[in-house]
Design a protein around this motif. Sequence first.
Motif, PDB file in Angstrom:
ATOM      1  N   ILE A 133      -7.807  -1.884  10.287  1.00 58.78           N
ATOM      2  CA  ILE A 133      -7.328  -0.658   9.645  1.00 58.78           C
ATOM      3  C   ILE A 133      -8.500   0.242   9.260  1.00 58.78           C
ATOM      4  O   ILE A 133      -8.485   1.458   9.493  1.00 58.78           O
ATOM      5  N   LEU A 143       1.032  -0.494   6.974  1.00 58.31           N
ATOM      6  CA  LEU A 143      -0.204  -0.516   7.756  1.00 58.31           C
ATOM      7  C   LEU A 143       0.058  -0.385   9.251  1.00 58.31           C
ATOM      8  O   LEU A 143      -0.818   0.064  10.001  1.00 58.31           O
ATOM      9  N   THR A 149       0.835  -1.207   0.000  1.00 59.56           N
ATOM     10  CA  THR A 149       0.000   0.000   0.000  1.00 59.56           C
ATOM     11  C   THR A 149       0.866   1.252   0.000  1.00 59.56           C
ATOM     12  O   THR A 149       0.597   2.221  -0.722  1.00 59.56           O
ATOM     13  N   GLY A 150       1.917   1.243   0.791  1.00 59.63           N
ATOM     14  CA  GLY A 150       2.814   2.387   0.857  1.00 59.63           C
ATOM     15  C   GLY A 150       3.564   2.622  -0.439  1.00 59.63           C
ATOM     16  O   GLY A 150       3.767   3.776  -0.849  1.00 59.63           O
ATOM     17  N   VAL A 177      -0.170   3.176   9.984  1.00 57.93           N
ATOM     18  CA  VAL A 177      -1.556   3.636  10.046  1.00 57.93           C
ATOM     19  C   VAL A 177      -2.133   3.378  11.438  1.00 57.93           C
ATOM     20  O   VAL A 177      -2.814   4.236  12.011  1.00 57.93           O
ATOM     21  N   LEU A 223       4.290   6.869   4.210  1.00 53.99           N
ATOM     22  CA  LEU A 223       3.684   5.546   4.068  1.00 53.99           C
ATOM     23  C   LEU A 223       4.531   4.654   3.173  1.00 53.99           C
ATOM     24  O   LEU A 223       4.565   3.434   3.344  1.00 53.99           O
ATOM     25  N   SER A 232      -5.465   4.750   5.026  1.00 56.63           N
ATOM     26  CA  SER A 232      -4.007   4.850   5.138  1.00 56.63           C
ATOM     27  C   SER A 232      -3.506   6.257   4.850  1.00 56.63           C
ATOM     28  O   SER A 232      -2.764   6.856   5.644  1.00 56.63           O
TER      29      SER A 232
END
Length: 490
Positions: free
Chosen positions: A187, A289, A50-51, A292, A282, A273
Motif C-alpha cells: 500500500i 485498502l 482505515t476507511g 487504494v 474509503l 489511502s
Amino acid sequence: MSDNDTSPMTGTAEPSAGDGKPELHRAIGPGLLLLFIVGDILGTGVYALTGKVAKEVGGAVWLPFLCAFVVAMLTAFSYLELVTKYPRAGGAAVYTHKAFGVHFLTFLVCFTVMCSGLTSASSAAQAFAGNLNKAAHLGWQSGGTMLLIAALGFMTLVAMINLRGVGESVKVNVVLTLVELSGLLIIIAIGLWAIMQGKGDAATLTQFNVKEGYNVFTAVASATALAFFAMVGFEDSVNMAEETKDPVKTFPKMMLIGLSITGVIYVLVAIASVTLVKPADLGEGETPLLKVVQAGAPAFPIAIFAVITMFAVANSALINMLMASRLLYGMAHEGVLPVTLGKILPNRRTPWVAILFTTVLAFGLIWFADLKALGGTTSFLLLVVFTITNIAVLVLRKDRVEHRHFTAPTVIPVIGAALCAFLASPLSKRDPKDYQVAAVLLVVGVALWILHWLSTRFIGTGRTNRPERVEELGAYHEDLNKQREGHPWT
C-alpha cells in the motif's frame, strides 16, 4: 531475579536453577521479540478500519492514527515497568490483583480482555468475508446476507480448528508477520508511486470532516478512539518475558522500536489511502485498502492483495478466539465461573464448552454489530484495561524488588491513564454502540459469575474461589503465547 520474588501463580518464591526445577527455555532474542511485537500489532485494525476512521475525521485520517500511537506508547511504558519488575507475571489481570487485591475487579479485567478478543475476532470475520467477496468476484452486496453467512461460516471454521487444537511456533509467527507486513508495504509503495506519477490529491491530508454536533477536537478524539484498535496487541508480548533472553534489558528497547515501526507504517498507510481515495468512498464497505490498490495501481492483481488481507485477518481471528476460549476455561478451572465451562474433549484435550460458548457469543456479535462497532468496542474494552494498568503501575511503586527493572517517569503513567480514560469515556464522542456491545458482554460475564457464586454458596457445587488462586487467571495469557513457542494445546 531475586530469591525474594514471588510467583504470580502460587505466591511462593520463584524457582531458580539451584532449586532443581526446570524453567522455560529462553530462546527468544531481540530480533524474534521485535517481530513478535510487530506481528501482534499488525492485523485487522489497519486492514479493515482505515476507511471507518477516515469517515469519522476526513482526509486528516493520519492524525487519529498518530494520536493512537502516542497513547499506546505511553501505556507501553507502564507495561515495560511491570514486565521487567515482575518478569514472570501473566498480564493485566495479575497486575490488577497485585495492585488492588480486589478479586471481583481482577475477574472483570480478565473477562474484559477475553471480550476484547471476541470483538476483535468478530471484526476479523467480517473483514475476511468482505475480502473473500472481492477476491473471488462474488458480487455480494455490502452488508448483505451472503456476507453475513460467509462471516459466520468463517467463524465456524475457526471454532473447528480451535476444537482440534493448534500448535504454532515463533517461526510460524515470523512468517505470518512478514505476510501481514508485506500487504501494508505494498500500500505504501503504491501510494508513493502514484503520488510521483501525479495521481491523487495531497491537499486532502489537511481536510477535516466534522459531523454535526462535533468540532475538530471531538472529531479527532472520536476517530482516535476507533483508530486505537489498530495499535493494540503490544501488551500480549509481556507474557513472553519468561522465554526472552535478558528481558530486563531486551524488552524496553524492542517494544519501543516495535511500536514506533508500526506507528510509522500506519501513518504512511493512512496518508497513501486518503491521497488516492476520497475519505467518504474509503469508509464504505469492509475492504478499504483494496480500493487504494485499485486506485493507485489498476494493473496490480487485486486478488493477490485480497488473499494477503484474508491471511492477515484470519490469523488475528484464530489467535483471539484461542485466547478468549482459554481465558474462559481458565476462569472456570480456577473456580471463578461455572465448572461446566472448564470441560475438555477426552481425546483432543481442548476446552470444548468454552470454545462453543465463545463461538456463540462471536456469532451474536457478527449478527448484531457492524465492523465499526466491533472495532470500537475492542478499542473501548482495552482502553479500560489500559487505564487500570497505568494506575496499577503507580500503586505498585510501593512494592520493592531487589533486581533492576525499567522505571517509567511518573508523569507518563499519569498522562497515559488520563488519556486512556478520556478515550474510553463519552467525552471522546465515541459511538454509543461501543458501550451497548460492551455492556451486553459484561452482563453475560457478571451473570455467569453470580450464577457460580450462588451455586457454590447455596448448593455447594464447584470449586471454592480461594483468594490466593485468583492471580492464576493472568497465567492463562501465557498459554496463548507458549503455543507460539511450539507448546501445543493438545
